[in-house]
Design an enzyme around this catalytic site. Structure first.
Site, PDB file in Angstrom:
ATOM      1  N   ALA A  84       0.824  -1.204   0.000  1.00 29.75           N
ATOM      2  CA  ALA A  84       0.000   0.000   0.000  1.00 29.75           C
ATOM      3  C   ALA A  84       0.859   1.254   0.000  1.00 29.75           C
ATOM      4  CB  ALA A  84      -0.916   0.007   1.220  1.00 29.75           C
ATOM      5  N   CYS A  85       0.345   2.315  -0.624  1.00 28.52           N
ATOM      6  CA  CYS A  85       0.973   3.639  -0.517  1.00 28.52           C
ATOM      7  C   CYS A  85      -0.132   4.677  -0.520  1.00 28.52           C
ATOM      8  CB  CYS A  85       1.968   3.877  -1.645  1.00 28.52           C
ATOM      9  SG  CYS A  85       1.226   4.088  -3.256  1.00 28.52           S
ATOM     10  N   GLY A  86       0.232   5.932  -0.464  1.00 28.97           N
ATOM     11  CA  GLY A  86      -0.744   7.006  -0.332  1.00 28.97           C
ATOM     12  C   GLY A  86      -1.892   6.898  -1.313  1.00 28.97           C
TER      13      GLY A  86
END
Lengths: 153, 96
Positions: B7-9
């Site tokens: 996951a990332c922003g």
């Protein structure tokens, strides 16, 4: 080779220093804007993302990958904008590991082309020697020399 | 089979890079795994369905609920360091 492609598409710039990371992000976006990849709305979105999520866009030491979401307002074409800054840009005043001198701004409205970009960029940035060489480039000519040195796709 | 998510922003940039890297490292370690990727917001609500979550160190705190339910939350400092990823996979016992 991604770096050669960025030069050919005129998506590179080289700068001395910035007052803050927001200025740096806007400068990183300039070539993308000039060449019709993005509009100002996208840069606003990228800055808002960093404000919301923090400096995670500094993905490895010295390297920032500013971006917002796929198909965000203001994205017209899929591409990567490269910027080299002489003086480190600080994203977190308390964490020097979040300083950046190499910027790769991502813009995407086409997931397939974007994934291809990400794969090439990831390959490139996984090479520590190449990243160290990138930290020394001051113009397109020197960037192309790095591209030639490491060749490949 | 192990099920993990990166996951990332926004789910557009670094999470895809993390996904590529962890897929490579798991393969090297001969671990059978499926790797998804998404934004932190979406991933944190789905995290309980996974064995592990890989995120930039900045986002570890977003996954407290999942962590309390036994999901391994792996925070990465250098998103492209296969060495760091391998060490942390072993540390979390995900290679077993």
């Amino acid at each position: 080779m991604l770096l050669r492609e960025l030069v050919e598409k005129k998506l590179t710039c080289y700068e001395e220093s910035f007052a803050d990371w927001k200025e740096a992000i806007r400068a990183n976006g300039n070539p993308l804007k000039r060449e019709g990849y993005i509009e100002d709305a996208y840069l606003d979105a990228v800055i808002a993302c960093v404000e919301k999520y923090g400096p995670y866009i500094v993905i490895i030491p010295n390297v920032a990958m500013p971006h917002s979401t796929e198909g965000a307002p203001g994205v017209l074409k899929t591409g990567i904008g490269f910027m080299k800054v002489e003086e480190a840009v600080h994203f977190d005043p308390n964490d020097p590991e979040k300083d950046a001198r190499l910027f790769f701004m991502l813009a995407s409205n086409d997931s397939e082309a974007h994934l291809n970009n990400i794969m090439q960029l990831s390959e490139l940035l996984s090479n520590d020697d190449l990243v160290n060489d990138l930290l020394t480039v001051k113009n397109d000519e020197e960037l192309l020399a790095v591209a030639d040195k490491y060749g490949g796709e | 089979m192990l099920k993990v998510i990166a996951a990332c922003g926004n789910g557009m940039g670094s999470s895809q890079m993390i996904k590529m890297k962890i897929t490579k490292v798991f393969k090297k370690l001969n671990v059978d795994v499926t790797v998804d990727h998404n934004s932190v917001g979406a991933a944190s609500s789905m995290a309980v369905n996974y064995d592990a979550v890989f995120v930039s160190q900045n986002f570890v705190d977003n996954f407290k609920t999942a962590a309390s339910k036994g999901v391994k939350i792996i925070g990465l400092k250098n998103l492209l360091s296969e060495q760091e990823i391998e060490e942390k996979i072993k540390e979390a016992g995900l290679d077993k």
